[in-house]
Design a protein around this motif. Structure first.
Motif, PDB file in Angstrom:
ATOM      1  N   GLN A 247     -14.812  37.206  30.050  1.00 43.20           N
ATOM      2  CA  GLN A 247     -14.050  38.516  30.355  1.00 43.20           C
ATOM      3  C   GLN A 247     -12.565  38.224  29.965  1.00 43.20           C
ATOM      4  OE1 GLN A 247     -16.190  41.220  32.540  1.00 43.20           O
ATOM      5  NE2 GLN A 247     -17.997  41.498  31.145  1.00 43.20           N
ATOM      6  N   ASN A 248     -12.575  37.447  30.581  1.00 45.53           N
ATOM      7  CA  ASN A 248     -10.670  37.125  31.465  1.00 45.53           C
ATOM      8  C   ASN A 248     -10.190  36.308  30.580  1.00 45.53           C
ATOM      9  OD1 ASN A 248     -10.962  38.931  33.522  1.00 45.53           O
ATOM     10  ND2 ASN A 248     -11.901  37.726  34.914  1.00 45.53           N
ATOM     11  N   MET A 249     -10.945  35.456  29.997  1.00 46.74           N
ATOM     12  CA  MET A 249      -9.680  34.269  29.063  1.00 46.74           C
ATOM     13  C   MET A 249      -9.062  34.512  28.222  1.00 46.74           C
ATOM     14  SD  MET A 249     -12.515  32.279  27.853  1.00 46.74           S
ATOM     15  CE  MET A 249     -13.403  30.620  28.144  1.00 46.74           C
ATOM     16  N   PHE A 250      -8.972  36.189  27.682  1.00 43.53           N
ATOM     17  CA  PHE A 250      -7.365  35.793  27.057  1.00 43.53           C
ATOM     18  C   PHE A 250      -6.624  37.254  27.648  1.00 43.53           C
ATOM     19  CE2 PHE A 250     -11.653  35.955  24.023  1.00 43.53           C
ATOM     20  CZ  PHE A 250     -10.733  35.059  23.170  1.00 43.53           C
ATOM     21  N   ASP A 251      -6.450  37.645  29.001  1.00 44.53           N
ATOM     22  CA  ASP A 251      -6.131  37.892  29.922  1.00 44.53           C
ATOM     23  C   ASP A 251      -4.833  36.899  29.833  1.00 44.53           C
ATOM     24  OD1 ASP A 251      -7.623  40.066  29.873  1.00 44.53           O
ATOM     25  OD2 ASP A 251      -7.666  39.925  32.136  1.00 44.53           O
ATOM     26  N   PRO A 252      -3.266  37.469  29.959  1.00 46.93           N
ATOM     27  CA  PRO A 252      -2.002  36.693  30.034  1.00 46.93           C
ATOM     28  C   PRO A 252      -1.940  36.158  31.317  1.00 46.93           C
ATOM     29  CG  PRO A 252      -1.362  38.582  29.250  1.00 46.93           C
ATOM     30  CD  PRO A 252      -3.321  38.763  30.014  1.00 46.93           C
TER      31      PRO A 252
ATOM     32  N   GLY B  33      -2.397  29.632  31.712  1.00 44.98           N
ATOM     33  CA  GLY B  33      -3.043  30.394  30.871  1.00 44.98           C
ATOM     34  C   GLY B  33      -2.581  31.243  29.946  1.00 44.98           C
ATOM     35  N   LEU B  34      -1.615  31.102  29.167  1.00 48.29           N
ATOM     36  CA  LEU B  34      -1.400  32.013  28.609  1.00 48.29           C
ATOM     37  C   LEU B  34      -1.675  31.195  26.928  1.00 48.29           C
ATOM     38  CD1 LEU B  34       2.736  31.571  29.380  1.00 48.29           C
ATOM     39  CD2 LEU B  34       1.073  33.346  29.604  1.00 48.29           C
ATOM     40  N   GLY B  35      -2.320  30.093  26.485  1.00 50.23           N
ATOM     41  CA  GLY B  35      -2.712  30.203  25.648  1.00 50.23           C
ATOM     42  C   GLY B  35      -3.775  31.031  24.544  1.00 50.23           C
ATOM     43  N   LEU B  36      -4.687  31.320  25.380  1.00 51.81           N
ATOM     44  CA  LEU B  36      -5.785  32.778  24.825  1.00 51.81           C
ATOM     45  C   LEU B  36      -5.259  33.550  24.459  1.00 51.81           C
ATOM     46  CD1 LEU B  36      -9.012  31.042  25.970  1.00 51.81           C
ATOM     47  CD2 LEU B  36      -8.284  30.672  24.390  1.00 51.81           C
ATOM     48  N   SER B  37      -4.630  33.760  25.916  1.00 47.49           N
ATOM     49  CA  SER B  37      -3.555  35.442  24.908  1.00 47.49           C
ATOM     50  C   SER B  37      -2.803  35.087  23.880  1.00 47.49           C
ATOM     51  CB  SER B  37      -2.698  35.852  26.186  1.00 47.49           C
ATOM     52  OG  SER B  37      -3.497  35.903  28.191  1.00 47.49           O
ATOM     53  N   ILE B  38      -1.765  34.461  23.745  1.00 45.56           N
ATOM     54  CA  ILE B  38      -1.395  34.050  22.424  1.00 45.56           C
ATOM     55  C   ILE B  38      -2.304  34.366  21.332  1.00 45.56           C
ATOM     56  CG2 ILE B  38       0.539  32.151  20.625  1.00 45.56           C
ATOM     57  CD1 ILE B  38       1.519  31.355  23.696  1.00 45.56           C
ATOM     58  N   VAL B  39      -3.375  33.056  21.446  1.00 39.85           N
ATOM     59  CA  VAL B  39      -4.523  33.451  20.104  1.00 39.85           C
ATOM     60  C   VAL B  39      -4.705  35.272  19.769  1.00 39.85           C
ATOM     61  CG1 VAL B  39      -6.724  32.626  19.745  1.00 39.85           C
ATOM     62  CG2 VAL B  39      -5.674  31.887  21.040  1.00 39.85           C
ATOM     63  N   ASN B  40      -4.681  35.505  21.021  1.00 42.14           N
ATOM     64  CA  ASN B  40      -5.603  37.027  20.428  1.00 42.14           C
ATOM     65  C   ASN B  40      -4.666  37.419  20.420  1.00 42.14           C
ATOM     66  OD1 ASN B  40      -7.628  38.797  20.899  1.00 42.14           O
ATOM     67  ND2 ASN B  40      -6.507  39.670  22.905  1.00 42.14           N
ATOM     68  N   SER B  41      -3.495  38.172  20.693  1.00 40.63           N
ATOM     69  CA  SER B  41      -2.297  38.193  20.113  1.00 40.63           C
ATOM     70  C   SER B  41      -2.300  37.829  18.867  1.00 40.63           C
ATOM     71  CB  SER B  41      -1.268  38.393  20.536  1.00 40.63           C
ATOM     72  OG  SER B  41      -0.036  38.601  20.436  1.00 40.63           O
TER      73      SER B  41
ATOM     74  N   SER C 280     -13.325  35.313  19.107  1.00 42.38           N
ATOM     75  CA  SER C 280     -14.374  36.004  19.809  1.00 42.38           C
ATOM     76  C   SER C 280     -14.753  35.203  20.703  1.00 42.38           C
ATOM     77  CB  SER C 280     -15.035  36.907  19.534  1.00 42.38           C
ATOM     78  OG  SER C 280     -15.473  35.742  17.818  1.00 42.38           O
ATOM     79  N   VAL C 281     -15.314  34.321  21.965  1.00 41.04           N
ATOM     80  CA  VAL C 281     -15.848  33.625  22.544  1.00 41.04           C
ATOM     81  C   VAL C 281     -17.504  34.284  22.865  1.00 41.04           C
ATOM     82  CG1 VAL C 281     -14.762  34.679  24.801  1.00 41.04           C
ATOM     83  CG2 VAL C 281     -15.479  32.337  24.287  1.00 41.04           C
ATOM     84  N   ASP C 282     -17.503  33.106  22.648  1.00 39.95           N
ATOM     85  CA  ASP C 282     -19.689  33.221  23.341  1.00 39.95           C
ATOM     86  C   ASP C 282     -19.988  31.626  24.049  1.00 39.95           C
ATOM     87  OD1 ASP C 282     -22.005  34.170  23.520  1.00 39.95           O
ATOM     88  OD2 ASP C 282     -22.599  33.723  21.912  1.00 39.95           O
ATOM     89  N   THR C 283     -21.178  32.048  24.414  1.00 41.73           N
ATOM     90  CA  THR C 283     -21.381  30.285  25.338  1.00 41.73           C
ATOM     91  C   THR C 283     -22.993  30.668  25.304  1.00 41.73           C
ATOM     92  OG1 THR C 283     -21.819  31.325  27.468  1.00 41.73           O
ATOM     93  CG2 THR C 283     -19.429  30.447  27.215  1.00 41.73           C
ATOM     94  N   GLU C 284     -23.282  29.555  24.679  1.00 41.40           N
ATOM     95  CA  GLU C 284     -24.885  29.106  24.528  1.00 41.40           C
ATOM     96  C   GLU C 284     -25.460  28.063  25.367  1.00 41.40           C
ATOM     97  OE1 GLU C 284     -27.971  28.666  21.046  1.00 41.40           O
ATOM     98  OE2 GLU C 284     -26.658  30.309  21.297  1.00 41.40           O
TER      99      GLU C 284
ATOM    100  N   LEU D 292     -11.918  32.540  15.033  1.00 38.35           N
ATOM    101  CA  LEU D 292     -11.454  33.050  14.426  1.00 38.35           C
ATOM    102  C   LEU D 292     -12.419  33.520  13.000  1.00 38.35           C
ATOM    103  CD1 LEU D 292      -8.576  34.189  14.260  1.00 38.35           C
ATOM    104  CD2 LEU D 292      -8.265  32.603  13.240  1.00 38.35           C
ATOM    105  N   THR D 293     -11.793  35.024  13.429  1.00 38.61           N
ATOM    106  CA  THR D 293     -12.385  35.724  11.714  1.00 38.61           C
ATOM    107  C   THR D 293     -11.195  36.212  11.353  1.00 38.61           C
ATOM    108  OG1 THR D 293     -14.557  36.360  12.829  1.00 38.61           O
ATOM    109  CG2 THR D 293     -13.657  37.317  10.764  1.00 38.61           C
ATOM    110  N   LEU D 294     -10.548  36.119   9.804  1.00 38.69           N
ATOM    111  CA  LEU D 294      -9.680  37.091   8.890  1.00 38.69           C
ATOM    112  C   LEU D 294     -10.319  36.803   7.745  1.00 38.69           C
ATOM    113  CD1 LEU D 294      -7.066  33.734   9.030  1.00 38.69           C
ATOM    114  CD2 LEU D 294      -7.370  35.568  10.936  1.00 38.69           C
ATOM    115  N   LYS D 295      -9.339  38.133   7.126  1.00 42.27           N
ATOM    116  CA  LYS D 295      -9.987  38.785   5.648  1.00 42.27           C
ATOM    117  C   LYS D 295      -8.924  37.634   5.173  1.00 42.27           C
ATOM    118  CE  LYS D 295     -11.296  42.820   6.875  1.00 42.27           C
ATOM    119  NZ  LYS D 295     -12.588  43.131   6.178  1.00 42.27           N
ATOM    120  N   PRO D 296      -9.515  37.483   3.430  1.00 44.60           N
ATOM    121  CA  PRO D 296      -9.296  36.369   2.866  1.00 44.60           C
ATOM    122  C   PRO D 296      -7.551  36.276   2.271  1.00 44.60           C
ATOM    123  CG  PRO D 296     -10.647  36.788   2.102  1.00 44.60           C
ATOM    124  CD  PRO D 296     -10.753  37.890   2.913  1.00 44.60           C
TER     125      PRO D 296
END
Length: 165
Positions: free
Chosen positions: A111-116, A131-139, A149-153, A161-165
């Protein structure tokens, strides 16, 4: 040097936070990822052919570089980093980067991974990780009209990362 890198990343994050990117670049996601992944020895790419998007290549490359750098940094050296590029049923394109975790993560960590400035180990003082890389990714993902999104298994973590074509 560390302070210089932190300030540079904060400025990058601040400059593009809550803004949209111009999306005028047409590129094949697999080709761009292939070029970026050449820097990393442990990657395996699985992609469908002709994964074209109209987006912003600077933002896309920044996202991909951050995710691959994290995967390399936070996984055991003898493991493979899996990169999957696929078209989703709704037509969106998804880039997923998975790696084995070097250390387990809790739900709160995810939950905290994308926090600056968040880092799992606050005692770390590396010149490369702030601790800024994932904040930049999210932004940047939001600025492209996409989502991250992030998930663990088990012992594996996947960033998608999901994008419109």
């Amino acid at each position: 040097k560390r302070l210089e890198n932190v300030v540079s990343n904060i400025l990058l994050f601040h400059r593009y936070n809550n803004e949209s990117f111009e999306k005028n670049d047409v590129f094949d996601v697999a080709q761009v990822i292939g070029r970026i992944a050449e820097k990393y020895q442990r990657t395996h790419i699985n992609s469908q052919p002709d994964m074209l998007v109209t987006s912003n290549i600077f933002a896309f490359e920044t996202i991909a570089c951050n995710l691959l750098r994290n995967a390399t940094t936070y996984s055991p050296e003898d493991t493979i980093i899996s990169i999957n590029i696929a078209a989703l049923p709704d037509g969106d394109i998804q880039l997923s980067i998975s790696n084995v975790l070097a250390a387990p993560l809790s739900k709160k960590d995810l939950q905290n991974m994308f926090d600056p400035l968040w880092q799992k180990d606050s005692a770390r003082s590396s010149t490369e990780n702030f601790g800024l890389g994932l904040s930049i990714v999210n932004s940047f993902a939001k600025a492209l009209g996409g989502r991250i999104s992030v998930d663990t298994e088990g012992s594996e973590i996947t960033f998608s990362l999901t994008l419109k074509p």
